[in-house]
Scaffold this motif. Structure first.
Motif, short mmCIF file in Angstrom:
data_model
loop_
_atom_site.label_atom_id
_atom_site.label_comp_id
_atom_site.label_asym_id
_atom_site.label_seq_id
_atom_site.Cartn_x
_atom_site.Cartn_y
_atom_site.Cartn_z
N TYR A 69 0.72 -0.97 -0.07
CA TYR A 69 0.01 0.17 0.03
C TYR A 69 0.83 1.31 0.10
O TYR A 69 2.14 1.02 0.43
CB TYR A 69 -1.00 0.09 1.15
CG TYR A 69 -0.35 -0.10 2.44
CD1 TYR A 69 0.07 0.97 3.24
CD2 TYR A 69 -0.18 -1.52 3.00
CE1 TYR A 69 0.67 0.89 4.49
CE2 TYR A 69 0.60 -1.55 4.33
CZ TYR A 69 0.85 -0.29 4.94
OH TYR A 69 1.77 -0.53 6.20
N VAL A 70 0.20 2.32 -0.34
CA VAL A 70 0.97 3.71 -0.39
C VAL A 70 0.10 4.34 0.60
O VAL A 70 -0.86 4.71 0.43
CB VAL A 70 0.92 4.20 -1.84
CG1 VAL A 70 1.53 5.42 -1.91
CG2 VAL A 70 1.51 3.28 -3.04
N ILE A 71 1.20 5.15 1.31
CA ILE A 71 0.61 6.13 2.53
C ILE A 71 0.78 7.47 1.86
O ILE A 71 1.95 7.82 1.40
CB ILE A 71 1.36 6.10 3.46
CG1 ILE A 71 1.08 4.62 4.18
CG2 ILE A 71 0.88 6.99 4.55
CD1 ILE A 71 2.08 4.25 5.45
N HIS A 72 -0.25 8.27 1.51
CA HIS A 72 -0.18 9.44 1.21
C HIS A 72 -0.54 10.77 2.31
O HIS A 72 -1.75 10.51 2.77
CB HIS A 72 -1.26 9.94 -0.14
CG HIS A 72 -1.25 11.46 -0.35
ND1 HIS A 72 0.11 11.85 -1.22
CD2 HIS A 72 -2.00 12.31 -0.38
CE1 HIS A 72 -0.55 13.38 -1.39
NE2 HIS A 72 -1.67 13.51 -0.74
N VAL A 73 0.24 11.50 2.85
CA VAL A 73 0.01 12.40 3.66
C VAL A 73 -0.23 13.65 3.22
O VAL A 73 0.64 14.15 2.62
CB VAL A 73 1.35 12.18 4.98
CG1 VAL A 73 0.99 13.14 6.08
CG2 VAL A 73 1.43 10.73 5.19
#
Length: 95
Positions: A69-73
């Motif tokens: 998964y990719v975490i976009h903050v």
């Protein structure tokens, strides 16, 4: 280097990729994905594969693409706050 247009024209036209690729009987995964990376990215991927405990790129890539998964903050609020603090600091210096 292969020219994609030449490849496209060489293959019979079809709605599905599986119709245009000859695969051995019984092969479960018959669609190929191709990516391009830099030498540095390849080295990084190899290090991550070592950490994962595999030398098989197909296994690692499939696992990461499906389960990873990719975490976009969203940092816009903090960027706004930092700009305001910077403006206050600039005013204090000139005061």
């Amino acid at each position: 280097m292969l020219n994609p247009k030449r490849i496209e024209n060489a293959l019979p036209h079809s709605d599905t990729a599986t119709d245009t690729i000859q695969t051995p009987k019984g092969r479960k995964r018959n669609v190929q994905l191709i990516i391009r990376v830099t030498a540095d990215e390849k080295d990084f991927i190899n290090k991550k594969m070592e950490q994962f405990g595999t030398a098989n790129f197909n296994t690692y890539a499939r696992k990461m693409l499906i389960d990873g998964y990719v975490i976009h903050v969203d940092l816009t609020e903090f960027q706004t706050l930092a700009a305001e603090v910077n403006a206050i600091g600039t005013k204090v210096i000139h005061f």
